[in-house]
Motif scaffolding. Structure first.
Motif, PDB file in Angstrom:
ATOM      1  N   ILE A   1       0.840  -1.209   0.000  1.00  9.71           N
ATOM      2  CA  ILE A   1       0.000   0.000   0.000  1.00  9.71           C
ATOM      3  C   ILE A   1       0.875   1.260   0.000  1.00  9.71           C
ATOM      4  CG2 ILE A   1      -1.727   1.292   1.315  1.00  9.71           C
ATOM      5  CD1 ILE A   1      -2.401  -1.630   2.555  1.00  9.71           C
ATOM      6  N   VAL A   2       1.804   1.300   0.940  1.00  3.85           N
ATOM      7  CA  VAL A   2       2.641   2.506   1.069  1.00  3.85           C
ATOM      8  C   VAL A   2       3.564   2.660  -0.144  1.00  3.85           C
ATOM      9  CG1 VAL A   2       4.513   3.540   2.426  1.00  3.85           C
ATOM     10  CG2 VAL A   2       2.514   2.558   3.586  1.00  3.85           C
ATOM     11  N   GLY A   3       4.191   1.553  -0.558  1.00  4.79           N
ATOM     12  CA  GLY A   3       5.103   1.611  -1.697  1.00  4.79           C
ATOM     13  C   GLY A   3       4.407   2.034  -2.977  1.00  4.79           C
TER      14      GLY A   3
ATOM     15  N   VAL B   1       6.690  -8.054  -8.334  1.00  9.17           N
ATOM     16  CA  VAL B   1       7.552  -7.556  -7.262  1.00  9.17           C
ATOM     17  C   VAL B   1       7.156  -8.210  -5.932  1.00  9.17           C
ATOM     18  CG1 VAL B   1       8.303  -5.451  -6.061  1.00  9.17           C
ATOM     19  CG2 VAL B   1       7.691  -5.344  -8.466  1.00  9.17           C
ATOM     20  N   ASP B   2       8.148  -8.407  -5.069  1.00  9.60           N
ATOM     21  CA  ASP B   2       7.883  -8.874  -3.705  1.00  9.60           C
ATOM     22  C   ASP B   2       7.135  -7.744  -2.979  1.00  9.60           C
ATOM     23  OD1 ASP B   2       7.975  -9.400  -0.998  1.00  9.60           O
ATOM     24  OD2 ASP B   2      10.047 -10.145  -1.026  1.00  9.60           O
ATOM     25  N   GLY B   3       5.854  -7.942  -2.747  1.00  5.84           N
ATOM     26  CA  GLY B   3       5.006  -6.897  -2.181  1.00  5.84           C
ATOM     27  C   GLY B   3       5.230  -6.654  -0.696  1.00  5.84           C
ATOM     28  N   ASN B   4       6.100  -7.451  -0.063  1.00  2.98           N
ATOM     29  CA  ASN B   4       6.398  -7.205   1.348  1.00  2.98           C
ATOM     30  C   ASN B   4       7.691  -6.418   1.529  1.00  2.98           C
ATOM     31  OD1 ASN B   4       4.157  -8.803   1.662  1.00  2.98           O
ATOM     32  ND2 ASN B   4       4.956  -9.869   3.453  1.00  2.98           N
ATOM     33  N   ASP B   5       8.309  -6.056   0.412  1.00  9.46           N
ATOM     34  CA  ASP B   5       9.549  -5.285   0.438  1.00  9.46           C
ATOM     35  C   ASP B   5       9.225  -3.865  -0.038  1.00  9.46           C
ATOM     36  OD1 ASP B   5      11.960  -4.065  -0.064  1.00  9.46           O
ATOM     37  OD2 ASP B   5      12.836  -5.765  -1.142  1.00  9.46           O
ATOM     38  N   VAL B   6       9.031  -2.968   0.930  1.00  8.70           N
ATOM     39  CA  VAL B   6       8.535  -1.636   0.580  1.00  8.70           C
ATOM     40  C   VAL B   6       9.498  -0.885  -0.341  1.00  8.70           C
ATOM     41  CG1 VAL B   6       9.443  -0.409   2.625  1.00  8.70           C
ATOM     42  CG2 VAL B   6       7.356   0.397   1.510  1.00  8.70           C
ATOM     43  N   ILE B   7      10.781  -1.149  -0.188  1.00 12.34           N
ATOM     44  CA  ILE B   7      11.767  -0.447  -1.025  1.00 12.34           C
ATOM     45  C   ILE B   7      11.606  -0.908  -2.479  1.00 12.34           C
ATOM     46  CG2 ILE B   7      14.239  -0.019  -1.411  1.00 12.34           C
ATOM     47  CD1 ILE B   7      14.638  -0.689   1.603  1.00 12.34           C
TER      48      ILE B   7
ATOM     49  N   VAL C   1       1.978  -3.399 -12.497  1.00 12.46           N
ATOM     50  CA  VAL C   1       2.875  -3.976 -11.489  1.00 12.46           C
ATOM     51  C   VAL C   1       2.066  -4.939 -10.625  1.00 12.46           C
ATOM     52  CG1 VAL C   1       4.462  -3.517  -9.573  1.00 12.46           C
ATOM     53  CG2 VAL C   1       4.217  -1.817 -11.400  1.00 12.46           C
ATOM     54  N   GLN C   2       2.570  -6.143 -10.464  1.00 12.47           N
ATOM     55  CA  GLN C   2       1.919  -7.095  -9.551  1.00 12.47           C
ATOM     56  C   GLN C   2       2.731  -7.205  -8.262  1.00 12.47           C
ATOM     57  OE1 GLN C   2      -0.336 -11.182  -9.778  1.00 12.47           O
ATOM     58  NE2 GLN C   2       1.747 -11.483 -10.491  1.00 12.47           N
ATOM     59  N   LEU C   3       2.066  -6.983  -7.143  1.00  6.83           N
ATOM     60  CA  LEU C   3       2.732  -7.043  -5.846  1.00  6.83           C
ATOM     61  C   LEU C   3       2.297  -8.325  -5.130  1.00  6.83           C
ATOM     62  CD1 LEU C   3       2.053  -3.326  -4.846  1.00  6.83           C
ATOM     63  CD2 LEU C   3       4.082  -4.289  -5.973  1.00  6.83           C
ATOM     64  N   MET C   4       3.248  -9.244  -4.966  1.00  9.22           N
ATOM     65  CA  MET C   4       2.919 -10.511  -4.298  1.00  9.22           C
ATOM     66  C   MET C   4       3.008 -10.315  -2.789  1.00  9.22           C
ATOM     67  SD  MET C   4       2.117 -12.348  -6.792  1.00  9.22           S
ATOM     68  CE  MET C   4       1.726 -13.750  -5.733  1.00  9.22           C
ATOM     69  N   THR C   5       1.865 -10.459  -2.125  1.00  4.55           N
ATOM     70  CA  THR C   5       1.835 -10.207  -0.684  1.00  4.55           C
ATOM     71  C   THR C   5       0.861 -11.174  -0.006  1.00  4.55           C
ATOM     72  OG1 THR C   5       1.603  -8.434   0.966  1.00  4.55           O
ATOM     73  CG2 THR C   5       0.113  -8.318  -0.933  1.00  4.55           C
ATOM     74  N   TYR C   6       0.452 -10.859   1.200  1.00  2.00           N
ATOM     75  CA  TYR C   6      -0.399 -11.771   1.970  1.00  2.00           C
ATOM     76  C   TYR C   6      -1.110 -10.968   3.049  1.00  2.00           C
ATOM     77  CZ  TYR C   6      -1.620 -16.243   4.187  1.00  2.00           C
ATOM     78  OH  TYR C   6      -2.292 -17.327   4.685  1.00  2.00           O
TER      79      TYR C   6
ATOM     80  N   LYS D   1       7.339 -12.857   7.412  1.00  2.00           N
ATOM     81  CA  LYS D   1       7.725 -11.932   6.333  1.00  2.00           C
ATOM     82  C   LYS D   1       7.108 -10.550   6.540  1.00  2.00           C
ATOM     83  CE  LYS D   1       7.781 -15.862   3.168  1.00  2.00           C
ATOM     84  NZ  LYS D   1       7.075 -16.521   2.066  1.00  2.00           N
ATOM     85  N   ASP D   2       6.782 -10.246   7.780  1.00  2.00           N
ATOM     86  CA  ASP D   2       6.159  -8.958   8.128  1.00  2.00           C
ATOM     87  C   ASP D   2       6.923  -7.784   7.493  1.00  2.00           C
ATOM     88  OD1 ASP D   2       5.575  -6.511   9.490  1.00  2.00           O
ATOM     89  OD2 ASP D   2       4.775  -7.668  11.173  1.00  2.00           O
ATOM     90  N   PRO D   3       6.247  -6.996   6.659  1.00  2.24           N
ATOM     91  CA  PRO D   3       6.958  -5.923   5.937  1.00  2.24           C
ATOM     92  C   PRO D   3       7.541  -4.830   6.829  1.00  2.24           C
ATOM     93  CG  PRO D   3       4.576  -5.778   5.573  1.00  2.24           C
ATOM     94  CD  PRO D   3       4.817  -7.065   6.292  1.00  2.24           C
ATOM     95  N   ILE D   4       6.905  -4.580   7.977  1.00  2.21           N
ATOM     96  CA  ILE D   4       7.431  -3.524   8.857  1.00  2.21           C
ATOM     97  C   ILE D   4       8.727  -4.012   9.512  1.00  2.21           C
ATOM     98  CG2 ILE D   4       6.995  -2.128  10.922  1.00  2.21           C
ATOM     99  CD1 ILE D   4       4.068  -1.996  10.129  1.00  2.21           C
ATOM    100  N   VAL D   5       8.702  -5.251  10.004  1.00  2.00           N
ATOM    101  CA  VAL D   5       9.893  -5.819  10.644  1.00  2.00           C
ATOM    102  C   VAL D   5      11.036  -5.885   9.616  1.00  2.00           C
ATOM    103  CG1 VAL D   5      10.821  -7.889  11.756  1.00  2.00           C
ATOM    104  CG2 VAL D   5       8.480  -7.138  12.258  1.00  2.00           C
TER     105      VAL D   5
END
Ligand code: TPP
Length: 324
Positions: free
Chosen positions: A42-44, A201-207, A228-233, A258-262
């Protein structure tokens, strides 16, 4: 594109704010559809946008975008509960976004996919007016099956509209797994068939998300639609009362790791001298603050029926007519 420490902390702050609001809603709103686990997507997705650009978010996590676009958490919370202090003064269901004057297309309908059509129309307006803006339109993997997506993509490509379509693929549409619902390969394969450049894209990697979307917006401003497809959960259920019988605990636990914030905190600690203790204290402080304001929004009185019948968009409409 290398991000500075300051930029990474900003991304962290947006994700933490979004989750704090989500967390408080989960506690105090049994109908809430949480976005926990999808904050990086969302943020990215919306971080690369500037003035004159339009954001049309997927419903899950749209509150986070409202905060990113400068709405106070009090206003966003009032919108969720339909109270007077919200943007539309309680008149608009799903009032969880900024007004169009802040260049956000909100959820005008509970019918999934409609926002994508509005977003495509916004891109057409930008192009016809010869403005430099771009639109970012996000939607879920389940929503990708709705017919309006095909119509929107077709038109966007034929007219070379400045728009980036983003699939926030959290792998489930309510209880249905994407593997059991999406024909013709992946959503990216479908986008390629329309002639759009695509990135998975790895949707848990905000960068990675922010960088990929920035590349896509650069392309879209010049050449037309990109995807762009963001693979997340989603770590939580579809909504708060979801019994979640369609997936295993092990699967959820695997994705919790795989918590994106952590994940961003790790990068900040290892490469940017991040003070983990101070970060954790700040997170706890924000969570407490957001919980208090969500309780206050929930407890606020219902709006006056007189206010509800006055259109909150009358002044916007008049301004739009004058300006265009
Ligand atoms: C046109 C339409 N069909 C069905 C629904 C019911 N519905 C609400 S949420 C949802 C799942 C959506 O899945 P996805 O787009 O992947 O978003 P997610 O909830 O996973 O974020 C469905 C099917 C709807 N709101 N609109």
């Amino acid at each position: 594109m290398t991000q500075t420490t300051e930029q990474l902390v900003e991304l962290w702050q947006h994700m933490v704010n979004g989750r704090a609001l989500d967390r408080a809603m989960c506690i105090h709103n049994p109908l809430w559809h949480e976005g926990r686990g999808e904050e990086a997507s969302i943020v990215g997705a919306f971080h690369a946008l500037g003035e004159g650009d339009v954001a049309a978010p997927h419903f899950r996590g749209a509150t986070t975008l409202g905060l990113m676009r400068g709405l106070s958490p009090e206003t966003v919370a009032a919108g969720v509960f339909g109270k007077e202090a919200s943007v539309t003064r309680g008149a608009w269901r799903g009032d969880i976004n900024a007004l169009p004057s802040r260049e956000v297309i909100g959820m005008f309908s509970g019918s999934l996919g409609t926002t994508v059509a509005y977003a495509t129309g916004a891109a057409m307006t930008i192009k016809r007016q010869g403005k430099p803006g771009v639109v970012v339109s996000s939607f879920g993997d389940g929503t990708s099956n709705s017919g309006v997506i095909a119509e929107s993509w077709n038109m966007a490509k034929m007219l070379s509209l400045p728009i980036v379509y983003i699939c926030q693929n959290n792998q489930y549409a309510t209880s249905l797994h994407a593997d059991d619902a999406i024909a013709g390969g992946t959503v990216s394969d479908r986008a390629r068939a329309y002639g759009m450049p695509t990135e998975d894209v790895d949707g848990n990697d905000v960068i990675a998300v922010a960088e990929a979307v920035a590349r896509a917006t650069d392309y879209a401003r010049e050449h037309g639609p990109a995807f762009v497809q963001l693979m997340t959960y989603r770590m939580g259920g579809h909504y708060m009362s979801d019994p979640e019988v369609y997936r295993s605990r092990e699967e959820v636990e695997e994705w919790q790791l795989k918590d994106p914030i952590v994940r961003l905190e790790k990068v900040l600690a290892e490469e940017h001298g991040w003070d983990a203790e101070a970060g954790a204290a700040l997170r706890a402080e924000i969570e407490a603050q957001y919980e208090a304001l969500v309780i206050a929004a929930k407890d606020a009185p219902a709006p006056d029926p007189e206010t509800l019948s006055a259109s909150p968009y009358v002044s916007d409409l008049a301004a739009a007519k004058e300006g265009n």
